[in-house]
Design a protein around this motif. Structure first.
Motif, PDB file in Angstrom:
ATOM      1  N   VAL A  16       0.845  -1.199   0.000  1.00 36.65           N
ATOM      2  CA  VAL A  16       0.000   0.000   0.000  1.00 36.65           C
ATOM      3  C   VAL A  16       0.878   1.246   0.000  1.00 36.65           C
ATOM      4  N   LEU A  17       1.930   1.231   0.810  1.00 32.72           N
ATOM      5  CA  LEU A  17       2.796   2.400   0.904  1.00 32.72           C
ATOM      6  C   LEU A  17       3.550   2.667  -0.402  1.00 32.72           C
ATOM      7  N   LEU A  18       3.923   1.616  -1.103  1.00 28.23           N
ATOM      8  CA  LEU A  18       4.553   1.800  -2.414  1.00 28.23           C
ATOM      9  C   LEU A  18       3.582   2.432  -3.403  1.00 28.23           C
ATOM     10  N   THR A  19       2.315   2.072  -3.310  1.00 31.92           N
ATOM     11  CA  THR A  19       1.287   2.694  -4.157  1.00 31.92           C
ATOM     12  C   THR A  19       1.140   4.169  -3.808  1.00 31.92           C
ATOM     13  N   PHE A  20       1.150   4.489  -2.513  1.00 38.31           N
ATOM     14  CA  PHE A  20       1.071   5.887  -2.081  1.00 38.31           C
ATOM     15  C   PHE A  20       2.257   6.681  -2.625  1.00 38.31           C
ATOM     16  N   GLU A  21       3.450   6.073  -2.589  1.00 43.77           N
ATOM     17  CA  GLU A  21       4.632   6.771  -3.088  1.00 43.77           C
ATOM     18  C   GLU A  21       4.441   7.165  -4.546  1.00 43.77           C
ATOM     19  N   GLN A  22       3.900   6.273  -5.348  1.00 42.13           N
ATOM     20  CA  GLN A  22       3.670   6.596  -6.757  1.00 42.13           C
ATOM     21  C   GLN A  22       2.596   7.677  -6.905  1.00 42.13           C
ATOM     22  N   GLY A  23       1.631   7.702  -5.993  1.00 43.35           N
ATOM     23  CA  GLY A  23       0.635   8.775  -5.996  1.00 43.35           C
ATOM     24  C   GLY A  23       1.265  10.125  -5.713  1.00 43.35           C
ATOM     25  N   ILE A  24       2.201  10.163  -4.773  1.00 44.22           N
ATOM     26  CA  ILE A  24       2.916  11.403  -4.459  1.00 44.22           C
ATOM     27  C   ILE A  24       3.716  11.859  -5.679  1.00 44.22           C
ATOM     28  N   ILE A  25       4.427  10.932  -6.287  1.00 47.37           N
ATOM     29  CA  ILE A  25       5.255  11.272  -7.452  1.00 47.37           C
ATOM     30  C   ILE A  25       4.386  11.788  -8.592  1.00 47.37           C
ATOM     31  N   ALA A  26       3.257  11.142  -8.849  1.00 47.79           N
ATOM     32  CA  ALA A  26       2.351  11.595  -9.910  1.00 47.79           C
ATOM     33  C   ALA A  26       1.843  13.007  -9.629  1.00 47.79           C
ATOM     34  N   ALA A  27       1.538  13.298  -8.373  1.00 46.38           N
ATOM     35  CA  ALA A  27       1.049  14.631  -8.010  1.00 46.38           C
ATOM     36  C   ALA A  27       2.139  15.686  -8.136  1.00 46.38           C
ATOM     37  N   GLU A  28       3.398  15.292  -7.933  1.00 52.39           N
ATOM     38  CA  GLU A  28       4.492  16.260  -7.953  1.00 52.39           C
ATOM     39  C   GLU A  28       5.132  16.448  -9.326  1.00 52.39           C
ATOM     40  N   ARG A  29       4.918  15.522 -10.236  1.00 57.46           N
ATOM     41  CA  ARG A  29       5.531  15.638 -11.567  1.00 57.46           C
ATOM     42  C   ARG A  29       5.249  16.977 -12.250  1.00 57.46           C
ATOM     43  N   PRO A  30       4.030  17.486 -12.191  1.00 55.33           N
ATOM     44  CA  PRO A  30       3.783  18.771 -12.873  1.00 55.33           C
ATOM     45  C   PRO A  30       4.600  19.932 -12.301  1.00 55.33           C
ATOM     46  N   PHE A  31       5.078  19.805 -11.083  1.00 53.92           N
ATOM     47  CA  PHE A  31       5.834  20.873 -10.445  1.00 53.92           C
ATOM     48  C   PHE A  31       7.344  20.728 -10.609  1.00 53.92           C
ATOM     49  N   ASP A  32       7.815  19.591 -11.124  1.00 53.57           N
ATOM     50  CA  ASP A  32       9.254  19.347 -11.175  1.00 53.57           C
ATOM     51  C   ASP A  32       9.668  18.730 -12.510  1.00 53.57           C
ATOM     52  N   PRO A  33      10.143  19.560 -13.437  1.00 53.88           N
ATOM     53  CA  PRO A  33      10.542  19.036 -14.747  1.00 53.88           C
ATOM     54  C   PRO A  33      11.829  18.212 -14.704  1.00 53.88           C
ATOM     55  N   THR A  34      12.494  18.146 -13.556  1.00 54.75           N
ATOM     56  CA  THR A  34      13.748  17.388 -13.460  1.00 54.75           C
ATOM     57  C   THR A  34      13.542  15.929 -13.094  1.00 54.75           C
ATOM     58  N   LEU A  35      12.305  15.530 -12.772  1.00 50.41           N
ATOM     59  CA  LEU A  35      12.056  14.129 -12.423  1.00 50.41           C
ATOM     60  C   LEU A  35      12.185  13.245 -13.663  1.00 50.41           C
ATOM     61  N   LYS A  36      12.802  12.093 -13.487  1.00 53.29           N
ATOM     62  CA  LYS A  36      12.941  11.130 -14.571  1.00 53.29           C
ATOM     63  C   LYS A  36      11.569  10.621 -14.996  1.00 53.29           C
ATOM     64  N   GLU A  37      11.485  10.167 -16.244  1.00 54.92           N
ATOM     65  CA  GLU A  37      10.260   9.548 -16.750  1.00 54.92           C
ATOM     66  C   GLU A  37      10.129   8.140 -16.180  1.00 54.92           C
ATOM     67  N   GLY A  38       8.937   7.579 -16.235  1.00 54.71           N
ATOM     68  CA  GLY A  38       8.714   6.212 -15.783  1.00 54.71           C
ATOM     69  C   GLY A  38       8.628   6.118 -14.273  1.00 54.71           C
ATOM     70  N   GLU A  39       8.658   4.894 -13.781  1.00 55.84           N
ATOM     71  CA  GLU A  39       8.541   4.668 -12.347  1.00 55.84           C
ATOM     72  C   GLU A  39       9.845   5.047 -11.651  1.00 55.84           C
ATOM     73  N   ILE A  40       9.715   5.874 -10.641  1.00 56.18           N
ATOM     74  CA  ILE A  40      10.861   6.252  -9.811  1.00 56.18           C
ATOM     75  C   ILE A  40      10.452   6.068  -8.348  1.00 56.18           C
ATOM     76  N   HIS A  41      11.431   6.101  -7.480  1.00 57.67           N
ATOM     77  CA  HIS A  41      11.156   5.980  -6.051  1.00 57.67           C
ATOM     78  C   HIS A  41      11.890   7.086  -5.313  1.00 57.67           C
ATOM     79  N   TYR A  42      11.182   7.732  -4.405  1.00 64.14           N
ATOM     80  CA  TYR A  42      11.789   8.736  -3.532  1.00 64.14           C
ATOM     81  C   TYR A  42      12.410   8.086  -2.295  1.00 64.14           C
ATOM     82  N   TYR A  43      11.817   7.000  -1.847  1.00 64.73           N
ATOM     83  CA  TYR A  43      12.132   6.451  -0.527  1.00 64.73           C
ATOM     84  C   TYR A  43      12.476   4.964  -0.600  1.00 64.73           C
ATOM     85  N   ASP A  44      13.205   4.494   0.400  1.00 63.46           N
ATOM     86  CA  ASP A  44      13.387   3.065   0.638  1.00 63.46           C
ATOM     87  C   ASP A  44      12.439   2.726   1.796  1.00 63.46           C
TER      88      ASP A  44
END
Length: 154
Positions: A16-44
């Motif tokens: 569930v937490l990994l799904t939440f992480e992807q939700g955070i990344i999806a919400a933040e992508r419009p604000f950060d053009p430096t994020l890589k494309e595709g699935e990325i992870h902020y956290y371990d």
């Protein structure tokens, strides 16, 4: 009435937490053009669940995890008054549960954990253009502190 509870995250919460992480990344992508494309992870997240200096809190409603957040103890810069602080992150609430005070409950649990470790300062990062998130944090008592600026060279 529905009862939202908070508790420490457990290893069984990882999917569930990994799904939440992807939700955070999806919400933040419009604000950060430096994020890589595709699935990325902020956290371990798996490591963070058991790390002694990190507290991941989840919010539950009817045995369903609906939100998350973490506090991570960090050493402060030597010139600051407080020797340690907690960095907050991984703040996420499922869209259908926003506006119900879930983030407030998660923040309260993280504050309590920080205080129990003699921490007197909380800090977090939020994209300047993310007005809903900024307003939520300001409502919780946070104030802007430092603006990081960037310029792309290519």
């Amino acid at each position: 009435m529905e009862q939202i509870i908070t508790r420490k995250a457990r290893p069984g919460d990882l999917d569930v937490l990994l799904t939440f992480e992807q939700g955070i990344i999806a919400a933040e992508r419009p604000f950060d053009p430096t994020l890589k494309e595709g699935e990325i992870h902020y956290y371990d997240i798996a490591w963070m669940i058991t790390a002694p200096h990190v507290e991941i809190v989840v919010a539950e409603l009817d045995n369903e995890i609906i939100g998350s957040g973490y506090a991570r103890m960090e050493d402060s810069k030597v010139y600051l008054k407080h020797p340690k602080y907690c960095h907050l992150g991984f703040m996420y609430v499922k869209p259908e549960h926003r506006g119900k005070g879930v983030n407030h409950k998660i923040l309260a649990a993280l504050k309590q954990w920080a205080v129990s470790h003699n921490i007197t300062e909380l800090r977090l990062e939020v994209y300047n253009e993310n007005l809903p998130a900024r307003k939520a944090y300001e409502k919780a008592g946070f104030t802007p502190n430092l603006l990081e600026m960037r310029i792309g060279l290519t």
